[in-house]
Design a protein around this motif. Sequence first.
Motif, PDB file in Angstrom:
ATOM      1  N   ALA A  80       0.829  -1.204   0.000  1.00  0.00           N
ATOM      2  CA  ALA A  80       0.000   0.000   0.000  1.00  0.00           C
ATOM      3  C   ALA A  80       0.862   1.252   0.000  1.00  0.00           C
ATOM      4  O   ALA A  80       0.582   2.226  -0.707  1.00  0.00           O
ATOM      5  N   LEU A  81       1.939   1.245   0.777  1.00  0.00           N
ATOM      6  CA  LEU A  81       2.804   2.410   0.846  1.00  0.00           C
ATOM      7  C   LEU A  81       3.542   2.617  -0.476  1.00  0.00           C
ATOM      8  O   LEU A  81       3.719   3.733  -0.939  1.00  0.00           O
ATOM      9  N   ALA A  82       3.956   1.531  -1.102  1.00  0.00           N
ATOM     10  CA  ALA A  82       4.677   1.636  -2.371  1.00  0.00           C
ATOM     11  C   ALA A  82       3.797   2.245  -3.456  1.00  0.00           C
ATOM     12  O   ALA A  82       4.278   2.933  -4.357  1.00  0.00           O
ATOM     13  N   ALA A  83       2.490   1.982  -3.336  1.00  0.00           N
ATOM     14  CA  ALA A  83       1.566   2.477  -4.360  1.00  0.00           C
ATOM     15  C   ALA A  83       0.982   3.848  -4.018  1.00  0.00           C
ATOM     16  O   ALA A  83       0.202   4.390  -4.780  1.00  0.00           O
ATOM     17  N   ALA A  84       1.371   4.424  -2.858  1.00  0.00           N
ATOM     18  CA  ALA A  84       0.785   5.687  -2.422  1.00  0.00           C
ATOM     19  C   ALA A  84       1.283   6.835  -3.297  1.00  0.00           C
ATOM     20  O   ALA A  84       2.378   6.789  -3.855  1.00  0.00           O
ATOM     21  N   PRO A  85       0.481   7.916  -3.441  1.00  0.00           N
ATOM     22  CA  PRO A  85       0.918   9.092  -4.216  1.00  0.00           C
ATOM     23  C   PRO A  85       2.182   9.678  -3.624  1.00  0.00           C
ATOM     24  O   PRO A  85       2.421   9.591  -2.417  1.00  0.00           O
ATOM     25  N   PRO A  86       3.025  10.317  -4.439  1.00  0.00           N
ATOM     26  CA  PRO A  86       4.320  10.839  -3.959  1.00  0.00           C
ATOM     27  C   PRO A  86       4.184  11.917  -2.898  1.00  0.00           C
ATOM     28  O   PRO A  86       5.106  12.148  -2.135  1.00  0.00           O
ATOM     29  N   GLU A  87       3.059  12.625  -2.840  1.00  0.00           N
ATOM     30  CA  GLU A  87       2.879  13.684  -1.857  1.00  0.00           C
ATOM     31  C   GLU A  87       2.285  13.177  -0.542  1.00  0.00           C
ATOM     32  O   GLU A  87       1.970  13.963   0.343  1.00  0.00           O
ATOM     33  N   THR A  88       2.117  11.871  -0.410  1.00  0.00           N
ATOM     34  CA  THR A  88       1.603  11.311   0.835  1.00  0.00           C
ATOM     35  C   THR A  88       2.554  11.630   1.988  1.00  0.00           C
ATOM     36  O   THR A  88       3.762  11.459   1.871  1.00  0.00           O
ATOM     37  N   GLU A  89       1.992  12.137   3.093  1.00  0.00           N
ATOM     38  CA  GLU A  89       2.820  12.377   4.277  1.00  0.00           C
ATOM     39  C   GLU A  89       3.013  11.051   5.014  1.00  0.00           C
ATOM     40  O   GLU A  89       2.041  10.408   5.410  1.00  0.00           O
ATOM     41  N   VAL A  90       4.257  10.647   5.153  1.00  0.00           N
ATOM     42  CA  VAL A  90       4.578   9.413   5.859  1.00  0.00           C
ATOM     43  C   VAL A  90       5.368   9.774   7.111  1.00  0.00           C
ATOM     44  O   VAL A  90       6.413  10.436   7.033  1.00  0.00           O
ATOM     45  N   GLY A  91       4.858   9.373   8.258  1.00  0.00           N
ATOM     46  CA  GLY A  91       5.510   9.682   9.525  1.00  0.00           C
ATOM     47  C   GLY A  91       5.621   8.449  10.399  1.00  0.00           C
ATOM     48  O   GLY A  91       5.196   7.357  10.017  1.00  0.00           O
ATOM     49  N   ALA A  92       6.201   8.628  11.575  1.00  0.00           N
ATOM     50  CA  ALA A  92       6.413   7.483  12.456  1.00  0.00           C
ATOM     51  C   ALA A  92       6.409   7.916  13.914  1.00  0.00           C
ATOM     52  O   ALA A  92       6.889   8.999  14.263  1.00  0.00           O
ATOM     53  N   ILE A  93       5.850   7.038  14.750  1.00  0.00           N
ATOM     54  CA  ILE A  93       5.969   7.154  16.204  1.00  0.00           C
ATOM     55  C   ILE A  93       7.088   6.203  16.600  1.00  0.00           C
ATOM     56  O   ILE A  93       6.910   4.985  16.614  1.00  0.00           O
ATOM     57  N   LEU A  94       8.248   6.764  16.873  1.00  0.00           N
ATOM     58  CA  LEU A  94       9.449   5.966  17.129  1.00  0.00           C
ATOM     59  C   LEU A  94       9.733   5.938  18.620  1.00  0.00           C
ATOM     60  O   LEU A  94       9.916   6.984  19.244  1.00  0.00           O
TER      61      LEU A  94
END
Length: 598
Positions: free
Chosen positions: A441-455
Motif C-alpha cells: 500500500a505504501l509503495a503504491a501511495a501518491p508521492p505527496e503522501t505524508e509518511v511519519g512514524a511514532i518511534l
Amino acid sequence: MADTAASAWGRDTAPDGTGFIRAGSGAPVLLIHGVGMSASIWQPQIEMMKDSHDLIAIDMLGHGASPLPPENAELRDFADQAIRLLDHLGLDSVSVVGHSMGALIAQEIALRAPSRVSSVVCLNAVFRRPPAQAQAVRERAAALGRHRDRSAIAATIARWFGEPIPADLAGAAATARAALESVDAQGYARTYRLFARADAEHGDRLAGLSQPALFMTGSEDRNSTPAMSAAMARLAPNGQCLVLSGEKHMMTIASPEKVTQHINTFLENPTHAASAGIDPAFDVTEFRRALGSFLTGVTIVTTIGAEGEPRGFTANSFTSVSLEPPLVLVCIAKKALGHSAFSTSRGFAINILSESQKTESGIFASKAVDKFAAVAWQPGQTGNPLIDGSVAVFDCGMEQLVDAGDHSILIGRVRDFSHNGAQPLGYCRGAYVTPGLSQEALAAAPPETEVGAILENEGRVLFFETADGFHELPAGRGLGTPGDARSLKGRLAARAIDAQLGFLFAVWDDAADPSRTHVYYRGTVDGPYSDDRRVRLVDIEHIAGLKIADPAVRSMLDRYARERAEDQFGVYVGNEVEGEVRPLAKPAPAAALHSGHR
C-alpha cells in the motif's frame, strides 16, 4: 559443645579468640561477612532465619573481636579459623553463606574440608577481575595503612550505594559506614590485600566444588558482577547463578528480605535449580504476553488419525532445526484434543499459511467437528494432508517425540516440501499481521503522501522541537530514501537517527484536501545521536503536556499512549475529523494459536 547460653541472641568467644554470634535452632548455617564488616552485619538474616536455622556468624580474622591475621595472610588462614570454630561448637557439617570476601572463604572451606560443608551460598563474590578493575583494587590495597582514611571510607560507601546515596538506602549506608569506621585498621589492611589478589584463587579448583552452590549477586554490582557469578556457577559441578535486579554490592543489608528469601529457598532445596520456582509470583499471563511479542508465521499442522481421518491444529510454535538431515519441529499442548493422534503418528505435515488464509487459521484453532470440510487439501507424499494455497508445505516423517512440560515437541524429518512467492500470514500479540499488505500500500501511495512514524526508545517517543516550542513527529513526503531530503527516511538520515519502522498505525485523509493522505507507522529508534538539540526523546506519560500544532497528530498520540498501555494496537482509518480504529485483524484464539491446543 559451647555453652548453650551462646545460642541466645548474643556474642561469644572461642578458645582461639574468635568472636562469633550464635542464634536460633535447626539446620546449622555459618555466616561469613566481607572485608570491613563483622558478624553483626548479619543481624537482618539472623532475625529472619533464626526460627528455622542454627545460625553462627563469625568475626573473620582482623575484624570484630577476632585476632589479627598473619602479615601475609592466605585464604587457608581464614578457612582454618572457621573450621576451628565448627570444631569448638561440635558441628560436623554446615551450610556456609559468605558475602564478598566471605564468599571466597566459604569456597575455601568447602574445597579444603568438603565433608564439613553441605551447601554453599556465595553472595557478591569476586572472580577473575578484569585487568583495569584488578589494578584499581590493588592500588586501593597498597594505599592502606595503620589508620583508616575517612575519604577512603566515603569512596567505598559511594561505590557500594551510589553518590548521592538514595534516600531508601541511607540506613544501610549508615550501617556499613559505622562498621568501616570501627574495624581495626591493621586487620582491614591485611585482609584487603589478600582480597585484592585472591579473586583467581579458585579458578582451577571450582571443578572440585562438589556441594550444591548458589552464586548470587546484584545486576548493578560493578565489583562482583553478574558475569563473575555466572562463570563460577558454570565451573562448579552443582553451581547455580542468580542475579537480583537492581541490587548492588551490599544487597544483604540494602534488601535483606529479598536476599534472605532466596537464601532460604536454596537452603531448603539446594539441588533444585535456582531459576525454577524461586519466584512464587511468576505471572503466567504476563509470560504468555511476553512470548506473544515474537512475530511469527502461522501454520496448520496435519496428520492422519488411527481411523484414517484427517486431523489438524493451528500453531505458530514452528521452527527449523537442521539442514542435514532436514529437520523441523512444532509443539502441541498435551491437553489438545489431537495430542494422542499426533504423538502416536508416523508423521505430520506443516502448512505455512498465506495472508489470504486467516479464515483457515481460525477454523483449525477452533473446536469445529469437521475442520477439513472447509478447506481444499490434497494428500502429500506420506499421506498427510497438504492444504491448498499455503505459502510452503513440509511433509514429514516423525523423527522424535520430546516431552517438554505441558507440551510435546514433534520433531519431523522432511520427506518432501514445496513453496511459492505468496505473502505469509503473521501473528503477534494476539492478532494476525499482514506485513505485505502495508508495504504494498505504501509503495503504491501518491508521492505527496505524508509518511511519519511514532518511534519509541525504552518508553520514550522521538520528537523534533520547532523554534517556537512546538513538537512534531518525524514525517516527510513519502517513505523515500536517505538521500531524499523531503522524505521520512531523508529527514531521519539528516539527523543521523537510526530508526526501524514496524506496523502501520494510522491512515487518514485531510478533510480540507481529500487528495492528501497521512500514513503513520509504529517503530523503534536506538537513540538520537545528532548534535541537534531539537531532537528529543519524551517519556510517553509526558507527551500530553507537549505543544503539538496538528490536532490529528495529537489525537493519534493520545490513542498510542492508551493502546500501548493495553498492549493492543489497531490501525486508524478515516480523516482528521472522523474515522475508526480497526484491529490488526480479529484476534485469534491466543492460547490455541500460540501453543497449538487444538
